[in-house]
Design a protein around this motif. Structure first.
Motif, mmCIF file in Angstrom:
data_model
loop_
_atom_site.group_PDB
_atom_site.id
_atom_site.type_symbol
_atom_site.label_atom_id
_atom_site.label_comp_id
_atom_site.label_asym_id
_atom_site.label_seq_id
_atom_site.Cartn_x
_atom_site.Cartn_y
_atom_site.Cartn_z
ATOM 1 N N LYS A 1 0.824 -1.218 0.000
ATOM 2 C CA LYS A 1 0.000 0.000 0.000
ATOM 3 C C LYS A 1 0.854 1.262 0.000
ATOM 4 O O LYS A 1 0.448 2.283 -0.538
ATOM 5 N N VAL A 2 2.062 1.179 0.601
ATOM 6 C CA VAL A 2 2.891 2.381 0.632
ATOM 7 C C VAL A 2 3.831 2.480 -0.574
ATOM 8 O O VAL A 2 4.731 3.302 -0.605
ATOM 9 N N GLY A 3 3.577 1.622 -1.570
ATOM 10 C CA GLY A 3 4.319 1.758 -2.820
ATOM 11 C C GLY A 3 5.700 1.131 -2.820
ATOM 12 O O GLY A 3 6.557 1.484 -3.624
ATOM 13 N N LYS A 4 5.945 0.183 -1.890
ATOM 14 C CA LYS A 4 7.221 -0.545 -1.922
ATOM 15 C C LYS A 4 6.976 -1.926 -2.535
ATOM 16 O O LYS A 4 5.851 -2.442 -2.500
ATOM 17 N N ILE A 5 8.045 -2.525 -3.073
ATOM 18 C CA ILE A 5 7.883 -3.866 -3.621
ATOM 19 C C ILE A 5 7.488 -4.816 -2.486
ATOM 20 O O ILE A 5 8.099 -4.808 -1.418
ATOM 21 N N ASP A 6 6.462 -5.604 -2.729
ATOM 22 C CA ASP A 6 5.939 -6.494 -1.692
ATOM 23 C C ASP A 6 6.734 -7.803 -1.669
ATOM 24 O O ASP A 6 6.377 -8.784 -2.306
ATOM 25 N N LYS A 7 7.834 -7.798 -0.906
ATOM 26 C CA LYS A 7 8.722 -8.964 -0.900
ATOM 27 C C LYS A 7 8.105 -10.157 -0.195
ATOM 28 O O LYS A 7 8.410 -11.303 -0.513
#
Ligand code: OOB
Length: 560
Positions: free
Chosen positions: A540-546
């Motif tokens: 949701k905060v725009g980081k890659i969802d590792k």
């Protein structure tokens, strides 16, 4: 001309340091001073055995310290000065030990690189530490370390001296000659006096360790004589290390675990014996335990597992009855493996959850089997401070998983010359946040449940996801990259990269590995699996969802 000052080393706050001294946690003595006192009392006892060669090389305490003192003077004769840095990249052998001791005595600071490191790592470590010399094997496992060292020396203005174990070329210094004992008794006495007079400050760095690292490139961790001696003594106490002990070092000795937890330095500091092997391969290791009467050793889980399997397949071939303790740490030991170690190898398992940055936790030898097999132990020192925090920084009660933060007499307050990173890794008042997610049980033991740091732990060797991603991005064809761990039966984790190729371009695992090889990256950091995708999932905060990426791998691995 001293080109270096100590700036960049983050000190403990003055009052805290004074408290550690007053309490006797810091002795105000150098590691050389402590070790030479032991050596003088045991001059004719064997201190060091190098089992790399047949027959093994054996050295008494007297000879070991005489060689180290002679080497200390020869380092200074080369033009090195106290506080200068020497990048050390040597395999396990007597030379590593004697050179390290020579550094402790002279005040030259060894920077503990791994034999697996290549140009990408060594150049960074040499530049960051402003190393004036590098010590390498000649050719090791088909790699010409000397040629690389000469390349680095040509490119780095500070790096003046190449010390080589083997046939020196191109003006390199013969390390074997540098480590020779004094010529005769008179020489021995004058050497000793000259080196005694050097007397480095116990508060100054004894060595620089390499961080496992979650950021782009590894950080340097300065370990002072005071703090490192504290680390060694506290860990030695948890495995009852004494002068009858024989410690087998098979993990690369530049790692904190085999070097000082209690490791090579611990065995010497209690007047015991150190046996060095350049590899933890099971047959050789178990044969050496028998041949040398080894009592204590250290392994990462993958190595412990290999020893157990070898023993089960070859029961009774070697007499392992001397082995008292096998320490296992560096990555999470699965409980089911843990339960087999004691019975199969006939020793007590000691789990070790530690870090080059300081804090060491161990199970204790007298703990119930249940705690030994299913926890990673508790802090080794009474002054270790450990808190377990929720995402808002509130302390969590026992039984609830959270992020561990720590301070203490052997946990430095910052990385060397890394103010920006320190601001994130050392929270509030100098608490080091290791990025591990742990639970504290009511008995005080910690259980490592996971991590909230972007790192891959490949059988104990740490790989920074960011470092890998940056390297893949230097390939023209890659548009988006994410490095994640994939579960592995043997190593616990391996390295997988997700790549979104640029339109019309092709990316293959082979091309990535070739690129890493050509970039001079240590082989353990080369990706072992490639997942080609058209997009990466975002949080949701725009980081890659590792997390989502790791879960996909678990599913595909389980399904395949
Ligand atoms: C040891 O030191 P480093 O600096 O290579 O790595 C530290 C990290 C820890 O933060 C943790 O993530 C992981 O390695 N780790 C473990 C572990 N021991 C280390 N994770 C789960 N279970 C364990 N038992 O690895 C190190 C340094 C000194 C002694 C032992 C290990």
């Amino acid at each position: 001309m001293p080109h270096h000052t100590r700036d960049g080393v983050v000190p403990w706050p003055t009052e805290v340091a004074a408290g550690y001294r007053e309490a006797g946690y810091w002795l105000g003595r150098t590691l050389g001073d402590l070790l030479w006192e032991v050596a003088d009392a045991r001059a004719d006892e064997v201190a060091l055995v190098d089992s790399a060669v047949e027959p093994a090389t054996r050295m008494t305490y007297g000879e070991m310290v005489a060689r180290a003192d002679a080497a200390a003077l020869r380092l200074l004769d080369l033009g090195l000065e106290p506080d200068d840095r020497l990048l050390v990249q040597l395999p396990n052998g007597w030379e590593f030990v004697v050179l390290t001791l020579a550094c402790f005595r002279s005040g030259v600071i060894p920077v503990m690189a791994l034999p697996a490191h290549r140009r990408h790592e060594l150049e960074h470590l040499a530049a960051l530490s402003e190393a004036r010399a590098v010590a390498v094997p000649g050719v090791l496992r088909d790699f010409d370390h000397q040629a690389l060292a000469h390349e680095l020396a040509a490119d780095l203005p500070d790096l003046e001296h190449v010390l080589v174990l083997g046939e020196p070329t191109g003006g390199a210094v013969d390390l074997a000659a540098l480590l020779e004992a004094p010529a005769d008794d008179a020489d021995r006495r004058t050497t000793r006096e000259a080196v005694d007079a050097l007397d480095p400050d116990p508060g100054s760095p004894a060595c620089f360790l390499i961080s496992g690292g979650t950021t782009g490139l590894p950080k340097l961790i300065t370990r002072t004589h005071d703090d490192y001696a504290c680390n060694v003594r506290a860990t030695a106490a948890t495995c009852d290390l004494g002068s009858d002990d024989v410690y087998l070092g098979t993990l690369p000795a530049s790692h904190n675990f085999p070097l000082a937890c209690p490791g090579v330095l611990g065995a010497l500091l209690v007047g015991g014996r150190v046996v060095m092997l350049p590899s933890p391969a099971p047959e050789r290791s178990l044969a050496t335990i028998e041949a040398e009467g080894v009592t204590v050793s250290a392994a990462v889980p993958a190595v412990a597992q290999a020893w157990v399997e070898h023993r089960q397949a070859n029961p009774g071939v070697h007499d392992l009855s001397t082995l008292r303790v096998l320490q296992v740490g560096g990555s999470r030991l699965p409980d089911a493996y843990a339960a087999r170690i004691g019975p199969v190898l006939g020793c007590t398992l000691q789990q070790v959850f530690g870090m080059a940055e300081g804090l060491i936790n161990t199970t204790r030898l007298e703990d119930p089997d249940e705690a030994i097999c299913s926890t990673q132990g508790r802090p080794v020192h009474e002054a270790d401070e450990v808190r377990i925090l929720d995402p808002l920084g509130n302390d969590l009660p026992d039984g609830q998983p959270g992020s561990i933060v720590t301070r203490g007499p052997y946990t430095p307050r910052g990385y060397y010359r890394a103010p920006d990173h320190n601001a994130r890794a050392f929270v509030d008042d100098g608490w080091y946040a290791s990025g591990d997610v742990v639970v504290r049980r009511p008995d005080g033991n910690l259980v490592v449940q996971g991590r909230d740091k972007d790192m891959i732990n490949r059988g104990g060797e740490k790989i920074s996801a960011e470092e890998v991603e940056t390297l893949v991005y230097t390939m023209e064809a890659a548009d988006m990259v994410a490095a994640v761990s994939m579960p592995d039966e043997r190593l616990g984790e391996r390295l997988c990269v997700y790549v979104v190729p640029k339109a019309g371009r092709e990316v293959t695992l082979e091309a990535i590995r070739d690129h890493f090889g050509a970039s001079g990256v240590a082989a353990y950091k080369w990706p072992e699996r490639l997942e080609l995708v058209t997009a990466l999932p975002m949080t949701k905060v725009g980081k890659i969802d590792k997390k989502a990426l790791r879960e996909r791998l678990t599913l595909t691995t389980a399904g395949s």
